[in-house]
Design a protein around this motif. Sequence first.
Motif, PDB file in Angstrom:
ATOM      1  N   LEU A 249       0.825  -1.195   0.000  1.00 54.04           N
ATOM      2  CA  LEU A 249       0.000   0.000   0.000  1.00 54.04           C
ATOM      3  C   LEU A 249       0.862   1.250   0.000  1.00 54.04           C
ATOM      4  O   LEU A 249       1.886   1.313   0.657  1.00 54.04           O
TER       5      LEU A 249
ATOM      6  N   VAL B 236      -6.399   5.483   0.605  1.00 53.27           N
ATOM      7  CA  VAL B 236      -5.814   4.573   1.586  1.00 53.27           C
ATOM      8  C   VAL B 236      -5.428   5.335   2.840  1.00 53.27           C
ATOM      9  O   VAL B 236      -4.668   6.288   2.789  1.00 53.27           O
TER      10      VAL B 236
ATOM     11  N   HIS C 227      -7.713   0.155   5.545  1.00 51.10           N
ATOM     12  CA  HIS C 227      -7.989   0.326   4.128  1.00 51.10           C
ATOM     13  C   HIS C 227      -9.214  -0.488   3.753  1.00 51.10           C
ATOM     14  O   HIS C 227      -9.478  -1.543   4.318  1.00 51.10           O
TER      15      HIS C 227
ATOM     16  N   HIS D 180      -4.114  -2.103   8.943  1.00 49.63           N
ATOM     17  CA  HIS D 180      -2.725  -2.156   8.505  1.00 49.63           C
ATOM     18  C   HIS D 180      -1.761  -2.552   9.626  1.00 49.63           C
ATOM     19  O   HIS D 180      -0.719  -3.148   9.369  1.00 49.63           O
TER      20      HIS D 180
END
Length: 255
Positions: free
Chosen positions: A91, A97, A102, A160
Motif C-alpha cells: 500500500l 488509503v 484500508h 494495517h
Amino acid sequence: GKENVDSRHSRGRGGETTRFHTVNVAQPVRFSRKCPTGWHHYEGTASCYRVYLNGENYWDAVQTCQRVNGSLATFTADQELRFILAQEWDLEEKTFVRKDQHRFWVGYQYVITNRNHSLEGHWEVAYKGSSEVFLPPDPIFGSAMSENENVLCAQLQCFHFPTLRHHGLHSWYAENCYEKSSFLCKRSQTCVDIKDNIVDEGYYFTPKGNDPCLSCTCHNGEPEMCVAALCERPQGCQQYRKDPKECCKFTCLDP
C-alpha cells in the motif's frame, strides 16, 4: 519463445561456403512461479490476489479485474478470508488509503428489500453461477448512500497494523457503488481457454475473448506470445455467421 539460429559454415564443392541453419523450436516449459509479479498466492484455492490502489467505482473495478483474467474477489470459506486479512499488501499513501486501515471493493452486493425504520436486505454474490458459499454478515452502511439505490456494493475493511491484521480484525460495509475505492481482484493461478478448460504453464491455448483464431502460450497464468489465423470467407455463401468458439467455422444463413 526465442528463436536461436546457429549458422555453421562448411566448404562445398567448388570452394563456395554452404550455410546450415539449425532452428530451435520453442518447447512447452513449466514455470515455477504460480502467480504473476505483484499477486499473492493462496494454495487453498489455487488462486492469486492483488489489491489495486487506483480509486475506481465498483463497475470500473469489475472491468479492471476482468482485463487481468480475474474478477472482484469473493471467498469460499473463512480460511480464505483469514489469508486475505493476514497479508501485508503493498500500500502507498494515496487518497483512497488510510495509514491504519484500508477498504477494498469485493465481489458481493447488498440487495435492499425493506426501507422502513431500518434497512433490511441480504448479501448476494455479484456473479451468478459462482460456487462461493461464504456470504458476509450484516454490513455497516456507508455514508454516501442514496435513497434511490436498492443495490449497494461490498467493501471489506482491513487494518494495517500487524497486531490487528494477524488477529483478523475486519468490517463489512455496504456502500454506494459509484463511490471510488481501492479493490481486490482474484484470479486463477492457471490459464483458462475459450472452452473453460484449465491450461498448464507453457502450453498453447485460445484465451477467452472474441477471437477463436488466437493461439497463445500460457505464461504465469496469462496469454503471451499470441499469433492469429486469418480465415477465408466461406465459398458460395452470401450470409453467414462465425462460430464464436471454433476457428474458421461458419454457419451459412442463406435460404
